[in-house]
Design an enzyme around this catalytic site. Structure first.
Site, PDB file in Angstrom:
ATOM      1  N   GLY A  59       9.911 -86.847 -56.202  1.00  0.00           N
ATOM      2  CA  GLY A  59      10.387 -85.544 -56.686  1.00  0.00           C
ATOM      3  C   GLY A  59      10.207 -85.428 -58.192  1.00  0.00           C
ATOM      4  O   GLY A  59      10.534 -86.368 -58.920  1.00  0.00           O
TER       5      GLY A  59
ATOM      6  N   VAL B 255       1.555 -92.445 -73.614  1.00  0.00           N
ATOM      7  CA  VAL B 255       0.220 -92.202 -74.191  1.00  0.00           C
ATOM      8  C   VAL B 255       0.234 -92.459 -75.699  1.00  0.00           C
ATOM      9  O   VAL B 255      -0.635 -93.164 -76.235  1.00  0.00           O
ATOM     10  CB  VAL B 255      -0.246 -90.757 -73.870  1.00  0.00           C
ATOM     11  CG1 VAL B 255      -1.516 -90.418 -74.637  1.00  0.00           C
ATOM     12  CG2 VAL B 255      -0.470 -90.607 -72.368  1.00  0.00           C
TER      13      VAL B 255
ATOM     14  N   ARG C 278       4.644 -87.078 -52.636  1.00  0.00           N
ATOM     15  CA  ARG C 278       5.175 -88.163 -51.793  1.00  0.00           C
ATOM     16  C   ARG C 278       4.042 -88.482 -50.835  1.00  0.00           C
ATOM     17  O   ARG C 278       3.697 -87.653 -49.992  1.00  0.00           O
ATOM     18  CB  ARG C 278       6.417 -87.706 -51.027  1.00  0.00           C
ATOM     19  CG  ARG C 278       7.550 -87.186 -51.938  1.00  0.00           C
ATOM     20  CD  ARG C 278       8.809 -86.992 -51.114  1.00  0.00           C
ATOM     21  NE  ARG C 278       9.811 -86.180 -51.802  1.00  0.00           N
ATOM     22  CZ  ARG C 278      10.667 -86.632 -52.719  1.00  0.00           C
ATOM     23  NH1 ARG C 278      10.621 -87.901 -53.061  1.00  0.00           N
ATOM     24  NH2 ARG C 278      11.560 -85.837 -53.263  1.00  0.00           N
TER      25      ARG C 278
ATOM     26  N   ASP D 155      13.414 -94.340 -56.421  1.00  0.00           N
ATOM     27  CA  ASP D 155      13.379 -95.629 -55.712  1.00  0.00           C
ATOM     28  C   ASP D 155      12.169 -95.760 -54.787  1.00  0.00           C
ATOM     29  O   ASP D 155      11.612 -96.851 -54.646  1.00  0.00           O
ATOM     30  CB  ASP D 155      14.696 -95.930 -54.998  1.00  0.00           C
ATOM     31  CG  ASP D 155      15.040 -94.928 -53.918  1.00  0.00           C
ATOM     32  OD1 ASP D 155      14.397 -93.854 -53.867  1.00  0.00           O
ATOM     33  OD2 ASP D 155      15.949 -95.220 -53.129  1.00  0.00           O
TER      34      ASP D 155
ATOM     35  N   THR E 200      14.016 -89.557 -61.889  1.00  0.00           N
ATOM     36  CA  THR E 200      14.627 -88.879 -60.733  1.00  0.00           C
ATOM     37  C   THR E 200      15.912 -88.209 -61.184  1.00  0.00           C
ATOM     38  O   THR E 200      16.663 -88.780 -61.983  1.00  0.00           O
ATOM     39  CB  THR E 200      14.941 -89.859 -59.587  1.00  0.00           C
ATOM     40  OG1 THR E 200      15.813 -89.198 -58.646  1.00  0.00           O
ATOM     41  CG2 THR E 200      15.662 -91.123 -60.046  1.00  0.00           C
TER      42      THR E 200
ATOM     43  N   ASP F 207      18.394 -87.892 -59.399  1.00  0.00           N
ATOM     44  CA  ASP F 207      19.510 -88.421 -58.606  1.00  0.00           C
ATOM     45  C   ASP F 207      20.407 -89.428 -59.343  1.00  0.00           C
ATOM     46  O   ASP F 207      21.546 -89.656 -58.954  1.00  0.00           O
ATOM     47  CB  ASP F 207      18.988 -89.083 -57.320  1.00  0.00           C
ATOM     48  CG  ASP F 207      18.250 -88.103 -56.430  1.00  0.00           C
ATOM     49  OD1 ASP F 207      18.450 -86.878 -56.600  1.00  0.00           O
ATOM     50  OD2 ASP F 207      17.466 -88.551 -55.574  1.00  0.00           O
TER      51      ASP F 207
ATOM     52  N   ASP G 243      20.362 -92.622 -59.261  1.00  0.00           N
ATOM     53  CA  ASP G 243      20.845 -93.613 -58.298  1.00  0.00           C
ATOM     54  C   ASP G 243      20.244 -95.008 -58.500  1.00  0.00           C
ATOM     55  O   ASP G 243      20.467 -95.893 -57.682  1.00  0.00           O
ATOM     56  CB  ASP G 243      20.534 -93.127 -56.866  1.00  0.00           C
ATOM     57  CG  ASP G 243      19.059 -92.839 -56.655  1.00  0.00           C
ATOM     58  OD1 ASP G 243      18.320 -92.733 -57.646  1.00  0.00           O
ATOM     59  OD2 ASP G 243      18.648 -92.711 -55.485  1.00  0.00           O
TER      60      ASP G 243
ATOM     61  N   ARG H 160      20.411 -86.771 -52.957  1.00  0.00           N
ATOM     62  CA  ARG H 160      20.071 -87.594 -51.788  1.00  0.00           C
ATOM     63  C   ARG H 160      21.295 -88.403 -51.349  1.00  0.00           C
ATOM     64  O   ARG H 160      22.286 -87.796 -50.977  1.00  0.00           O
ATOM     65  CB  ARG H 160      18.886 -88.511 -52.107  1.00  0.00           C
ATOM     66  CG  ARG H 160      18.098 -88.905 -50.857  1.00  0.00           C
ATOM     67  CD  ARG H 160      16.931 -89.786 -51.205  1.00  0.00           C
ATOM     68  NE  ARG H 160      15.859 -89.063 -51.843  1.00  0.00           N
ATOM     69  CZ  ARG H 160      14.853 -88.482 -51.187  1.00  0.00           C
ATOM     70  NH1 ARG H 160      14.816 -88.532 -49.878  1.00  0.00           N
ATOM     71  NH2 ARG H 160      13.906 -87.861 -51.822  1.00  0.00           N
TER      72      ARG H 160
END
Ligand code: F6P
Length: 329
Positions: free
Chosen positions: A10, A23, A78, A109, A132, A134, A136, A178
């Site tokens: 994502g 870069v 994905r 992850d 991400t 999330d 997590d 998630r």
């Protein structure tokens, strides 16, 4: 060294700033950077970022102005193909043939798990960056994109509160994350929400209804309940129904914020984090490190082995969970 960089999974606000950090540090340090478009799938398709001469190489000026934009200019995906052993083998062969010495995948992850598999088949170095919303991943206090996602969610909750107050209603607001309740918890605290439901704790419907009745008796006219998408009841609509059936004293409305939370200009915090991690990833490669994720823990750069970052989900700070109740009396 020839370094490949890509965004995978994502998209998260700050990914572009991270690529820029990679870069500028690598090219400035005399290395070559190959930008892989569309994550692992782009690697399998040999879909590379081309410079103005049509060469598959990123230059110092390729990333000018990238830090202020959300999304992923390298694009993201994905990849089903990369999940297979054949796909991973093919990716390893492409990296070898393209004489790429090292990789910096930016993602969550799934991306880092992919890197673990790739490392079994390819001899190059890999240092990941946590991209991400999330938050997590073990190994970084914050992940790239989390701060922006929370800001977006908080702005939405602030707006919903106007209607909630005017109509004396309760809103159930579903946020992403998630399996993690980080976005929900931080949004709840920052927006002054009365209730938060996260996957990390059990949702006790009768206890919530009793609590809501108490809040109403104390004079609360509106309620914001922030619900993580991974929460056990399976979404705000179902949760609303259960609360109503159990005697919820407020008139309810539900809303799912969804992908809104993934877009928009990154906050300064995300830009800083992304830039620091992009730089740190290149430095780690220069030091001979591999199989690790660059993160920031307690203000300092930390390198954590992929096995640890993917070995479980980062726990919610219990003291913050308690704060929601303390503040919403
Ligand atoms: O991992 C980021 C994330 O936005 C999660 O919060 C969410 O569950 C998922 O991705 C949604 O993925 P997709 O964009 O593929 O629907």
């Amino acid at each position: 060294m020839r370094i490949g960089v890509f965004c995978s999974g994502g998209d998260a606000p700050g990914m572009n700033a991270c690529v820029r950090g990679v870069v500028r540090t690598a090219v400035g340090g005399g290395h070559e950077v190959v930008g892989v478009r569309r994550g692992y799938q782009g690697l399998l398709d040999e879909d590379f970022f081309l410079d103005q001469q049509g060469q598959p190489q990123m230059r110092l000026r390729s990333v000018s102005g990238w830090c202020e934009y959300g999304g992923a200019f390298l694009r993201s995906s994905r990849s089903e193909e990369f999940r297979t052993h054949d796909g991973q083998q093919k990716a390893a062969e492409i990296l070898t043939r393209r004489k790429i010495d090292a990789l910096i995948p930016i993602g969550g992850d799934g991306t880092l798990r992919g890197a673990i598999e790739l490392a079994k088949l390819w001899n190059g170095q890999i240092i990941g960056c946590p991209g991400t919303i999330d938050n997590d991943l073990i190994g970084s206090d914050n992940t790239i994109g989390f701060s922006t996602a929370v800001q977006t969610a908080v702005e939405a909750v602030d707006k919903l509160r106007d209607t909630a107050e005017s109509h004396e209603r309760m809103f159930l607001v579903e946020v992403m994350g998630r399996h993690s309740g980080y976005i929900a918890l931080y949004t709840a605290l920052a927006a002054g929400a009365e209730v938060v439901c996260v996957p990390e704790t059990h949702t006790d419907i009768p206890a919530h209804v009793a609590h809501l009745k108490k809040l109403q008796q104390r004079g609360k006219r509106s309620i914001m309940m922030i619900v993580a998408e991974g929460e056990e009841e399976g979404g705000v609509e179902l949760l609303q129904k259960k609360l109503e059936d159990a005697g919820c004293p407020f008139s309810c409305r539900s809303i799912v914020l969804g992908h809104l939370q993934r877009g928009g200009a990154p906050t300064p915090e995300d830009r800083m984090l992304a830039a620091r991690l992009g730089v740190a990833a290149v430095r780690a490669l220069e030091n001979g490190d591999t199989g690790k994720m660059a993160g920031i823990i307690g203000g300092d750069v930390a390198l954590t082995p992929f096995a640890e970052t993917c070995g479980g989900h980062k726990l919610l700070p219990p003291q913050l969970l308690d704060l929601v109740d303390t503040l919403a009396q």
